[in-house]
Design a protein around this motif. Structure first.
Motif, PDB file in Angstrom:
ATOM      1  N   THR A   4     -14.081  25.303  32.894  1.00  0.00           N
ATOM      2  CA  THR A   4     -12.875  26.132  32.876  1.00  0.00           C
ATOM      3  C   THR A   4     -11.649  25.240  33.044  1.00  0.00           C
ATOM      4  O   THR A   4     -11.555  24.496  34.025  1.00  0.00           O
ATOM      5  N   PRO A   5     -10.718  25.264  32.124  1.00  0.00           N
ATOM      6  CA  PRO A   5      -9.532  24.399  32.268  1.00  0.00           C
ATOM      7  C   PRO A   5      -8.650  24.855  33.415  1.00  0.00           C
ATOM      8  O   PRO A   5      -8.612  26.038  33.779  1.00  0.00           O
ATOM      9  N   GLY A   6      -7.949  23.899  33.979  1.00  0.00           N
ATOM     10  CA  GLY A   6      -7.058  24.201  35.086  1.00  0.00           C
ATOM     11  C   GLY A   6      -5.955  25.186  34.728  1.00  0.00           C
ATOM     12  O   GLY A   6      -5.651  26.093  35.521  1.00  0.00           O
ATOM     13  N   PRO A   7      -5.318  25.069  33.562  1.00  0.00           N
ATOM     14  CA  PRO A   7      -4.260  26.031  33.228  1.00  0.00           C
ATOM     15  C   PRO A   7      -4.729  27.480  33.194  1.00  0.00           C
ATOM     16  O   PRO A   7      -3.955  28.387  33.512  1.00  0.00           O
ATOM     17  N   GLY A  50     -19.589  27.295  39.613  1.00  0.00           N
ATOM     18  CA  GLY A  50     -20.205  28.308  40.468  1.00  0.00           C
ATOM     19  C   GLY A  50     -19.631  28.387  41.856  1.00  0.00           C
ATOM     20  O   GLY A  50     -19.788  29.418  42.526  1.00  0.00           O
ATOM     21  N   LEU A  51     -19.000  27.318  42.339  1.00  0.00           N
ATOM     22  CA  LEU A  51     -18.459  27.329  43.697  1.00  0.00           C
ATOM     23  C   LEU A  51     -16.930  27.321  43.687  1.00  0.00           C
ATOM     24  O   LEU A  51     -16.287  28.257  44.164  1.00  0.00           O
ATOM     25  N   VAL A  52     -16.346  26.265  43.143  1.00  0.00           N
ATOM     26  CA  VAL A  52     -14.889  26.095  43.243  1.00  0.00           C
ATOM     27  C   VAL A  52     -14.156  27.106  42.363  1.00  0.00           C
ATOM     28  O   VAL A  52     -13.305  27.882  42.837  1.00  0.00           O
ATOM     29  N   VAL A  53     -14.487  27.102  41.066  1.00  0.00           N
ATOM     30  CA  VAL A  53     -13.794  28.021  40.151  1.00  0.00           C
ATOM     31  C   VAL A  53     -14.081  29.474  40.523  1.00  0.00           C
ATOM     32  O   VAL A  53     -13.182  30.335  40.503  1.00  0.00           O
ATOM     33  N   ALA A  54     -15.342  29.756  40.870  1.00  0.00           N
ATOM     34  CA  ALA A  54     -15.689  31.133  41.254  1.00  0.00           C
ATOM     35  C   ALA A  54     -14.926  31.568  42.508  1.00  0.00           C
ATOM     36  O   ALA A  54     -14.472  32.715  42.598  1.00  0.00           O
ATOM     37  N   ILE A  65      -4.602  24.510  43.010  1.00  0.00           N
ATOM     38  CA  ILE A  65      -5.708  24.555  42.042  1.00  0.00           C
ATOM     39  C   ILE A  65      -5.922  23.192  41.404  1.00  0.00           C
ATOM     40  O   ILE A  65      -7.056  22.715  41.290  1.00  0.00           O
ATOM     41  N   SER A  66      -4.867  22.529  40.984  1.00  0.00           N
ATOM     42  CA  SER A  66      -5.032  21.194  40.385  1.00  0.00           C
ATOM     43  C   SER A  66      -5.593  20.207  41.391  1.00  0.00           C
ATOM     44  O   SER A  66      -6.441  19.358  41.043  1.00  0.00           O
ATOM     45  N   TYR A  67      -5.168  20.298  42.645  1.00  0.00           N
ATOM     46  CA  TYR A  67      -5.708  19.401  43.669  1.00  0.00           C
ATOM     47  C   TYR A  67      -7.201  19.649  43.899  1.00  0.00           C
ATOM     48  O   TYR A  67      -8.001  18.700  43.984  1.00  0.00           O
ATOM     49  N   ILE A  68      -7.592  20.917  43.980  1.00  0.00           N
ATOM     50  CA  ILE A  68      -9.004  21.239  44.222  1.00  0.00           C
ATOM     51  C   ILE A  68      -9.862  20.774  43.056  1.00  0.00           C
ATOM     52  O   ILE A  68     -10.938  20.191  43.246  1.00  0.00           O
ATOM     53  N   LEU A  69      -9.421  21.021  41.826  1.00  0.00           N
ATOM     54  CA  LEU A  69     -10.212  20.607  40.657  1.00  0.00           C
ATOM     55  C   LEU A  69     -10.306  19.091  40.559  1.00  0.00           C
ATOM     56  O   LEU A  69     -11.363  18.541  40.212  1.00  0.00           O
ATOM     57  N   THR A  70      -9.222  18.391  40.863  1.00  0.00           N
ATOM     58  CA  THR A  70      -9.269  16.925  40.840  1.00  0.00           C
ATOM     59  C   THR A  70     -10.229  16.391  41.889  1.00  0.00           C
ATOM     60  O   THR A  70     -11.025  15.476  41.624  1.00  0.00           O
ATOM     61  N   LEU A  71     -10.166  16.957  43.086  1.00  0.00           N
ATOM     62  CA  LEU A  71     -11.091  16.544  44.153  1.00  0.00           C
ATOM     63  C   LEU A  71     -12.532  16.825  43.764  1.00  0.00           C
ATOM     64  O   LEU A  71     -13.424  15.983  43.988  1.00  0.00           O
ATOM     65  N   THR A  72     -12.785  17.962  43.153  1.00  0.00           N
ATOM     66  CA  THR A  72     -14.151  18.299  42.741  1.00  0.00           C
ATOM     67  C   THR A  72     -14.646  17.352  41.654  1.00  0.00           C
ATOM     68  O   THR A  72     -15.803  16.897  41.689  1.00  0.00           O
ATOM     69  N   ASP A  73     -13.808  17.044  40.686  1.00  0.00           N
ATOM     70  CA  ASP A  73     -14.224  16.139  39.608  1.00  0.00           C
ATOM     71  C   ASP A  73     -14.461  14.724  40.129  1.00  0.00           C
ATOM     72  O   ASP A  73     -15.276  13.979  39.569  1.00  0.00           O
ATOM     73  N   ALA A  80      -3.078  30.365  35.406  1.00  0.00           N
ATOM     74  CA  ALA A  80      -2.551  31.603  34.828  1.00  0.00           C
ATOM     75  C   ALA A  80      -3.074  32.818  35.592  1.00  0.00           C
ATOM     76  O   ALA A  80      -2.327  33.788  35.821  1.00  0.00           O
ATOM     77  N   GLU A  81      -4.363  32.792  35.998  1.00  0.00           N
ATOM     78  CA  GLU A  81      -4.897  33.905  36.776  1.00  0.00           C
ATOM     79  C   GLU A  81      -4.196  34.007  38.131  1.00  0.00           C
ATOM     80  O   GLU A  81      -3.878  35.116  38.599  1.00  0.00           O
ATOM     81  N   ALA A  82      -3.979  32.865  38.771  1.00  0.00           N
ATOM     82  CA  ALA A  82      -3.289  32.899  40.062  1.00  0.00           C
ATOM     83  C   ALA A  82      -1.861  33.418  39.914  1.00  0.00           C
ATOM     84  O   ALA A  82      -1.386  34.204  40.743  1.00  0.00           O
ATOM     85  N   ARG A  83      -1.169  33.012  38.865  1.00  0.00           N
ATOM     86  CA  ARG A  83       0.202  33.488  38.670  1.00  0.00           C
ATOM     87  C   ARG A  83       0.218  34.982  38.349  1.00  0.00           C
ATOM     88  O   ARG A  83       1.109  35.717  38.806  1.00  0.00           O
ATOM     89  N   GLY A  84      -0.761  35.432  37.562  1.00  0.00           N
ATOM     90  CA  GLY A  84      -0.833  36.859  37.285  1.00  0.00           C
ATOM     91  C   GLY A  84      -1.067  37.671  38.548  1.00  0.00           C
ATOM     92  O   GLY A  84      -0.470  38.751  38.736  1.00  0.00           O
ATOM     93  N   ALA A  85      -1.957  37.153  39.450  1.00  0.00           N
ATOM     94  CA  ALA A  85      -2.174  37.852  40.718  1.00  0.00           C
ATOM     95  C   ALA A  85      -0.906  37.864  41.569  1.00  0.00           C
ATOM     96  O   ALA A  85      -0.551  38.889  42.184  1.00  0.00           O
ATOM     97  N   ALA A  86      -0.199  36.728  41.604  1.00  0.00           N
ATOM     98  CA  ALA A  86       1.045  36.671  42.373  1.00  0.00           C
ATOM     99  C   ALA A  86       2.082  37.647  41.814  1.00  0.00           C
ATOM    100  O   ALA A  86       2.780  38.339  42.572  1.00  0.00           O
TER     101      ALA A  86
END
Length: 787
Positions: A564-567, A495-499, A543-551, A571-577
């Motif tokens: 939600t898996p990190g990949p 609800g916070l990080v992934v959103a 993204i991997s750093y944020i998810l690791t810190l959150t976990d 993929a969403e971030a790469r699509g936006a880029a």
């Protein structure tokens, strides 16, 4: 003398003879341990270790016959005489030692004999005394029996007398009961003492009420206590009665055997009125509820911790006292079970939860999260104390209230992160649009990107630190199942990080996908480039750093909900880029193409003069492409270029006309037939590589520049196809194309793309020319070098 010495050391003696004194010293033959040892013989250990020797005069196996036989056979006469004399001296020495030992111990023997004699006399005297003592003890036993019987008789008579005295005292106290009750039950006196006195006398008066005197005392006492009960009933209806006085009043009425059902009802009614007043005081601090939500809500007068403290100390504390008092008063009494108390408490706690929820709804800002956590912690602790007394008083509702408050704060943090990101984007746009004084450059794109990324990441980490307060070890509600599983996964991670990451990617992509509102300025191309780089960095590391810190801070449970898996986020971030970078290429390409279109559409290509210079718009195109190259190079790597030919900068256009056809195409046509340039152009396209103008670009500089150049030159090609040119118009296109070829090939990933598009431009211009006479290549080069 020599003979005597020989006799003394001869072999006829014992083995130890050599160690004794000689005959000249006047002493006999002795062993070093003394005559007593020789007298008593060797020890058992020595006897067991020594071999049996019948000739050894000191040994246990000594045999005189063997000894004499050995001496006579081995010693001469002189030695025999000396040996006889030595043995005589030794015998006399032993007798002397024996007498000395006897004299030394004679006095001890005499003293011991006297002591034994005296002990015998004392023992006989003690026997006589014991006989006298036994006779005395028998006499004493006989006297004790008589005394014991007398004492028992006296004790029995004393007990009878004490019983009579106690009975007289009880009778006297019963007679005095009405007077005492009247004195202690009077208004303002001591009703508790009256109750205790009546409780002690009530059983006796009931037992003997068949006697007229006891019945009169009971009736008078009953009338006094009935009057006391009426006064207690009136006091029970007093609204100013505090919980302690209420409990005491009800307890006294129960002791007076008033109906428990009525007292239970009055007790709950009086306590409920007091608790309702406390809830009303809490509600008075809240603004009136506005169902429409249009009215502006004023800020609360006090903070949430103060509100919860007052509610916990006043309402919850008094409700706990009420429950404890109710249990102590009515437990086990008919008509006053726990169900009535639990229903009463559930109604009040529901109202209290509603008021607290309204107060929590006023916490619209972020404020101090630690203050909110402390308030919820105190609320949960007091509620847990209440639930120990009343398990059905709203445990699930209280836990759900705390969970909703925590989730609402997390949602507010998400909105705050979104607002913060939009503010940072506004700062970036302002920095990009701010005018620069001459000689002073503003912050570059790498600095702006680093500031934006670090600011957003730092704010996100700060938000996670604030949210982690809800799961601290010293917080009571952190042990709830919701905060161990669902809160960590669904509220914080999803609800916070992934959103937020998904919202960031959607927001960045919106600058490329969403149409701009009417009148609103379009996003500057530099912002598109910067956001593309930001999304690409998020896909690579952030993204991997944020998810690791959150976990790590909010560890999910193994059996919890799926995450939600990190990949997928990457993929969403790469699509936006990718979308942003494609849009950047389209925007920049459209800008350059717009200049080329206007330059083609506003020029008279039929009446133009012979070209002497490169047109200014072509110089502007090269300048803009160079600026774009610098801009893209600040954020993206160079990329891989295809190997360039040695004459890239010197290559001319393939401009064909009906009068000047290339020799390599001549064999295909009859000499008398003019060359069809349109047919030759189409044949050339069949053997050239197809150029995809709007293909997705890669994340490097040469790919971006190639895309912009393809869009620009394709626009130029389409504009030329729609115009009709004269001879000098064709030559101007030839000069302009050669100038673009000189500079644009170095920006593209493949020079053949630039050359192919420019060849198509030249072929189209030749096809649309009324008098297709191209300019000499040397002249074209001279004009371009001069321009």
């Amino acid at each position: 003398m020599a003979e005597v010495e020989a006799v003394g050391s001869g072999t006829g003696g014992s083995p130890e003879a050599g160690t004794g004194t000689g005959t000249g010293s006047g002493g006999g033959w002795r062993r070093p341990h003394g005559p007593l040892q020789r007298y008593y013989g060797p020890s058992a250990a020595e006897a067991s270790e020594a071999a049996p020797d019948p000739a050894d005069i000191n040994g246990p196996h000594f045999d005189p016959e063997v000894f004499l036989t050995k001496v006579r056979s081995e010693c001469p006469l002189g030695q025999l005489l000396a040996r006889e004399a030595a043995l005589g001296r030794e015998i006399r020495a032993l007798d002397s030692d024996m007498q000395t030992l006897l004299y030394e111990n004679y006095n001890k023997f005499i003293s011991a004999t006297d002591t034994i004699r005296k002990m015998k006399v004392d023992f006989r005297r003690m026997e006589a005394e014991m006989d006298d003592l036994a006779a005395n003890m028998a006499a004493i036993s006989t006297s004790s029996a008589r005394v014991s019987a007398a004492l028992q008789d006296r004790h029995r008579r004393g007990a009878q007398l004490a019983g009579v005295q106690a009975l007289l005292r009880k009778l006297q106290s019963l007679v005095e009961v009405p007077g005492r009750l009247r004195r202690w039950a009077a208004p303002g006196a001591e009703p508790a003492r009256a109750l205790r006195c009546h409780a002690r006398a009530r059983a006796v008066l009931r037992h003997y009420r068949h006697l007229p005197s006891f019945r009169a005392i009971e009736d008078e006492s009953h009338a006094i206590m009935a009057d006391l009960a009426q006064r207690l009933r009136a006091r029970l209806r007093d609204d100013t009665l505090d919980p302690k006085e209420l409990t005491e009043c009800v307890e006294m009425l129960l002791q007076l055997e008033e109906p428990p059902e009525e007292l239970c009802e009055e007790f709950l009614s009086h306590a409920g009125a007091r608790l309702e007043a406390e809830l009303a005081a809490l509600e008075a601090e809240l603004p009136p509820a506005d169902p429409s939500g249009t009215a502006a809500t004023p800020p609360p007068a006090s903070d949430i911790l103060d509100f919860v403290d007052r509610g916990s100390s006043a309402f919850v504390g008094n409700l706990c006292l009420l429950a404890a008092s109710y249990r102590s008063l009515f437990e086990g009494r008919p008509g006053a079970g726990d169900s009535r108390l639990e229903a009463f408490a559930a109604t009040l706690t529901t109202r209290y939860f509603e008021l607290l929820e309204r107060r929590l709804a006023l916490e619209r800002g972020l404020g101090d999260t630690s203050l909110l956590v402390r308030a919820l912690d105190r609320f949960h602790r007091r509620l847990r104390a209440l639930l120990e007394l009343l398990p059905a008083a709203g445990a699930e509702a209280g836990a759900a209230l705390v969970a909703r408050a925590a989730r609402e704060r997390v949602d507010r943090y998400l909105r705050a992160l979104q607002t913060f990101f939009l503010g940072c984007l506004g700062d970036v746009r302002q920095a990009l649009a701010a005018p620069r004084p001459p000689g002073k450059e503003g912050p570059g794109l790498p600095d702006l990107l680093a500031t934006l990324a670090s600011s957003v990441l730092g704010q996100l980490k700060a938000v996670l630190a604030y949210v982690q307060l809800f799961t601290a070890k010293d917080v009571a509600f952190a042990s709830l199942p919701y905060f161990k599983g669902e809160f960590c996964v669904e509220a914080v991670r999803e609800g916070l990080v992934v959103a937020f990451v998904r919202w960031l990617c959607r927001t960045a992509r919106g600058f490329a996908d969403g149409p701009a509102e009417r009148g609103s300025p379009a996003a500057p191309p530099a912002l598109l480039l910067l956001l593309a780089r930001l999304c690409l960095d998020y896909e690579a590391t952030t993204i991997s750093y944020i998810l690791t810190l959150t976990d790590e801070q909010f560890p999910p449970q193994d059996t919890g909900p799926t995450v939600t898996p990190g990949p997928a986020l990457c993929a969403e971030a790469r699509g936006a880029a990718q979308r942003l970078l494609d849009h950047y290429v389209q925007v920049q390409g459209a800008t350059v193409a717009q200049m080329l279109r206007k330059s083609v559409e506003t020029r008279d290509w039929l009446g133009t003069v012979e070209p002497r210079n490169v047109r200014a718009v072509m110089k502007r195109v090269v300048e803009d492409i160079t600026a774009i190259d610098v801009q893209v190079g600040q954020l993206f790597e160079e990329g891989v270029r295809r190997a360039q030919s040695s004459d890239s900068s010197r290559r001319a256009f393939s401009v064909y006309s009906s009068s000047r056809a290339p020799g390599r195409y001549a064999p295909s046509y009859t000499p008398s037939a003019p060359m069809d340039t349109h047919l030759l152009s189409n044949i050339q396209k069949l053997f050239s590589e197809r150029i995809d103008i709007f293909s997705p670009v890669e994340f490097n500089k040469v790919s971006v520049l190639t895309g912009i150049i393809k869009i620009s030159l394709k626009t130029l090609l389409e504009c030329v196809r729609l115009r009709t040119l004269g001879r000098f118009g064709l030559q101007q296109v030839q000069v302009d194309g050669h100038y673009l070829q000189l500079y644009l090939w170095r920006f593209a990933a493949d020079e053949r793309v630039v050359q192919g598009l420019l060849d198509e431009v030249a072929a189209s211009a030749t096809h649309r020319c009324l008098d297709p006479v191209p300019m000499e290549h040397s002249v074209v080069e001279l004009i371009c070098e001069r321009g």
